[in-house]
Design a protein around this motif. Sequence first.
Motif, PDB file in Angstrom:
ATOM      1  N   ASP A 103      -4.569  29.314  35.159  1.00  0.00           N
ATOM      2  CA  ASP A 103      -3.153  29.581  34.955  1.00  0.00           C
ATOM      3  C   ASP A 103      -2.724  29.123  33.557  1.00  0.00           C
ATOM      4  OD1 ASP A 103      -0.392  30.096  36.309  1.00  0.00           O
ATOM      5  OD2 ASP A 103      -0.198  28.123  35.360  1.00  0.00           O
ATOM      6  N   LYS A 104      -1.985  29.966  32.841  1.00  0.00           N
ATOM      7  CA  LYS A 104      -1.577  29.653  31.457  1.00  0.00           C
ATOM      8  C   LYS A 104      -0.754  28.372  31.361  1.00  0.00           C
ATOM      9  CE  LYS A 104      -1.769  34.301  29.626  1.00  0.00           C
ATOM     10  NZ  LYS A 104      -1.095  35.378  28.941  1.00  0.00           N
ATOM     11  N   LYS A 105       0.143  28.158  32.316  1.00  0.00           N
ATOM     12  CA  LYS A 105       0.961  26.945  32.303  1.00  0.00           C
ATOM     13  C   LYS A 105       0.086  25.712  32.511  1.00  0.00           C
ATOM     14  CE  LYS A 105       4.951  24.842  34.551  1.00  0.00           C
ATOM     15  NZ  LYS A 105       5.896  24.919  35.666  1.00  0.00           N
ATOM     16  N   LEU A 107      -3.124  25.515  31.846  1.00  0.00           N
ATOM     17  CA  LEU A 107      -3.968  25.368  30.665  1.00  0.00           C
ATOM     18  C   LEU A 107      -3.206  24.652  29.546  1.00  0.00           C
ATOM     19  CD1 LEU A 107      -6.602  25.835  29.169  1.00  0.00           C
ATOM     20  CD2 LEU A 107      -5.757  28.107  28.541  1.00  0.00           C
TER      21      LEU A 107
END
Length: 144
Positions: A103-105, A107
């Motif tokens: 998940d980008k958040k 990461l």
Amino acid sequence: MGQERRISKRYIVPGLRAKLREKTLFGLSSKPTPHEYPCLDISASGLQFATKKGFKPQSNILIDISIPTSRTKPIRAKAKVVWFRMSDDLNLALAGLHFVAIDKKQLAELTMMMEKVGSEKDRTTPYIRSKLLKSDTLFIKLHK
């Protein structure tokens, strides 16, 4: 010596853990396993951990990354085993993972944590790495 191929800066974060997850219900969900591993280093693109268990290169695994800070919920990622080999100085096997889905958040949070509490690996000598690991209770338990 070969040319550095890594795309992300690596950090040593004392107390960092990777816990395997196994797929359930035809692969639609997963649950944590009791297998937890001390991480030697981590980057925004993957991590390295010590293990007694064998892993096949190119296999995909699900992991929870436990951060030794105030975060209570682990970061979940899908990773590919890039390499697996015995370590001369640690008397254990090492596995290198590459994150294939995270998940980008999460990461972004992981990257912020690495920069805040970690030390850059290229500035950490093998002696310091060994000292960090040997004071890690999970590493000591694995090493027995």
